[in-house]
Design an enzyme around this catalytic site. Structure first.
Site, mmCIF file in Angstrom:
data_model
loop_
_atom_site.group_PDB
_atom_site.id
_atom_site.type_symbol
_atom_site.label_atom_id
_atom_site.label_comp_id
_atom_site.label_asym_id
_atom_site.label_seq_id
_atom_site.Cartn_x
_atom_site.Cartn_y
_atom_site.Cartn_z
ATOM 1 N N LYS A 1 -12.715 7.371 4.721
ATOM 2 C CA LYS A 1 -12.393 8.699 5.277
ATOM 3 C C LYS A 1 -13.145 9.715 4.427
ATOM 4 C CE LYS A 1 -7.560 8.069 6.641
ATOM 5 N NZ LYS A 1 -6.192 8.499 6.317
ATOM 6 N N ASP B 1 -0.632 -0.722 6.114
ATOM 7 C CA ASP B 1 0.696 -0.541 6.699
ATOM 8 C C ASP B 1 0.890 0.853 7.279
ATOM 9 O OD1 ASP B 1 0.840 0.678 4.201
ATOM 10 O OD2 ASP B 1 2.934 0.125 3.875
ATOM 11 N N LYS C 1 -1.974 -3.619 -1.831
ATOM 12 C CA LYS C 1 -1.727 -4.664 -0.839
ATOM 13 C C LYS C 1 -2.751 -4.656 0.293
ATOM 14 C CE LYS C 1 3.262 -4.260 -1.467
ATOM 15 N NZ LYS C 1 4.500 -3.754 -0.851
ATOM 16 N N GLY C 2 -3.276 -3.499 0.630
ATOM 17 C CA GLY C 2 -4.012 -3.351 1.885
ATOM 18 C C GLY C 2 -5.261 -4.200 2.033
ATOM 19 N N PHE D 1 -4.376 8.986 10.250
ATOM 20 C CA PHE D 1 -3.668 7.907 9.569
ATOM 21 C C PHE D 1 -3.837 6.614 10.364
ATOM 22 C CE2 PHE D 1 -0.332 5.103 8.295
ATOM 23 C CZ PHE D 1 -0.361 5.249 6.916
ATOM 24 N N VAL D 2 -4.337 5.587 9.699
ATOM 25 C CA VAL D 2 -4.596 4.321 10.380
ATOM 26 C C VAL D 2 -3.765 3.196 9.762
ATOM 27 C CG1 VAL D 2 -6.951 4.937 11.070
ATOM 28 C CG2 VAL D 2 -6.579 3.799 8.878
ATOM 29 N N ASP E 1 -9.741 7.158 0.653
ATOM 30 C CA ASP E 1 -9.310 8.437 1.205
ATOM 31 C C ASP E 1 -9.759 9.517 0.201
ATOM 32 O OD1 ASP E 1 -7.905 10.285 2.720
ATOM 33 O OD2 ASP E 1 -5.945 9.706 2.005
HETATM 34 P P1 IMP Z 1 -6.882 7.360 -2.104
HETATM 35 O O1 IMP Z 1 -6.448 7.118 -3.516
HETATM 36 O O2 IMP Z 1 -6.476 8.735 -1.624
HETATM 37 O O3 IMP Z 1 -8.348 7.093 -1.869
HETATM 38 O O4 IMP Z 1 -6.049 6.421 -1.177
HETATM 39 C C1 IMP Z 1 -6.268 5.083 -1.135
HETATM 40 C C2 IMP Z 1 -5.007 4.340 -0.765
HETATM 41 O O5 IMP Z 1 -4.129 5.128 0.066
HETATM 42 C C3 IMP Z 1 -5.403 3.128 0.032
HETATM 43 O O6 IMP Z 1 -5.571 2.023 -0.806
HETATM 44 C C4 IMP Z 1 -4.256 2.987 0.994
HETATM 45 O O7 IMP Z 1 -3.258 2.194 0.383
HETATM 46 C C5 IMP Z 1 -3.688 4.385 1.164
HETATM 47 N N1 IMP Z 1 -4.178 5.010 2.405
HETATM 48 C C6 IMP Z 1 -4.999 6.081 2.507
HETATM 49 N N2 IMP Z 1 -5.210 6.410 3.795
HETATM 50 C C7 IMP Z 1 -4.502 5.513 4.519
HETATM 51 C C8 IMP Z 1 -4.320 5.323 5.939
HETATM 52 O O8 IMP Z 1 -4.857 6.026 6.816
HETATM 53 N N3 IMP Z 1 -3.528 4.271 6.278
HETATM 54 C C9 IMP Z 1 -2.927 3.448 5.373
HETATM 55 N N4 IMP Z 1 -3.065 3.598 4.059
HETATM 56 C C10 IMP Z 1 -3.845 4.629 3.625
#
Ligand code: IMP
Length: 175
Positions: free
Chosen positions: A130, A158, A42-43, A151-152, A102
């Site tokens: 990040k 969201d 969704k983001g 955390f943002v 992330d």
């Molecule tokens: P990853 O798979 O660890 O890279 O995480 C990616 C997903 O985690 C993103 O698409 C976001 O939905 C969620 N996410 C990671 N960090 C944050 C944050 O700081 N705020 C909100 N959502 C996050």
């Protein structure tokens, strides 16, 4: 959640200025092409909505949705596809638009899925990175802002309670 629970990390003015610049670069890169833009839900919806309006080329929009199981502020790396595209991606130039990387596990999963459909090209643009949290290598063509490990939320992302996506700024939870 109240506004004194967070700090503004990146203001809407900074976001809009950076997106206009990125849109102009992408317009040049894809000049003469008809591309498929895929916001990752969704983001990624708000970033993609502003980005496509700053691009002066013909494009189609498809959507992919992904979610990962996990704690409220950490993803587990176990990714689920929640929405799939409706158009074939074979031989198309695909621009994937993501809100934040992330660990990189979500993006790695989605990039592998798109590549398995044999697009002519795949470019990934990410609003927030990040870097210090990365667990897997992912191809990032453009990353708009590098951020610290906080955390943002806001501007499409969201908060732990599921709210805050409609804030115009990107904000960080106070420790
Ligand atoms: P990853 O798979 O660890 O890279 O995480 C990616 C997903 O985690 C993103 O698409 C976001 O939905 C969620 N996410 C990671 N960090 C944050 C944050 O700081 N705020 C909100 N959502 C996050």
């Amino acid at each position: 959640m109240k506004s004194n629970d967070w700090d503004v990390l990146i203001s809407s003015v900074q976001i809009q200025e950076a997106i206009r610049k990125l849109g102009a670069e992408l317009t040049e890169i894809y000049s003469g092409k008809k591309i498929v833009v895929i916001p990752l839900l969704k983001g990624g919806f708000m970033f993609a909505a502003d980005l496509v309006r700053s691009m002066g080329i013909d494009l189609q929009i498809e959507f992919l949705g992904a979610a990962s199981y996990g704690e409220q502020t950490r993803s587990s790396g176990e990714v689920r596809l929640t929405l799939d595209t409706t158009l074939p991606l074979a031989d198309r130039d695909v621009l994937l638009v993501e809100d934040i990387v992330d660990t990189g596990l979500t993006l790695a999963y989605i990039q592998q899925l798109i590549r398995s459909r044999n697009p002519a090209s795949l470019r990934t643009v990410v609003l927030l990175d990040k870097k210090t949290r990365r667990q897997v290598d992912v191809d990032l063509h453009e990353c708009v802002f590098s951020i610290p490990d906080r955390f943002v939320f806001g501007y499409g992302l969201d908060s732990p309670g599921g709210f805050g996506r409609n804030l115009p700024d990107i904000v960080a939870l106070k420790d």
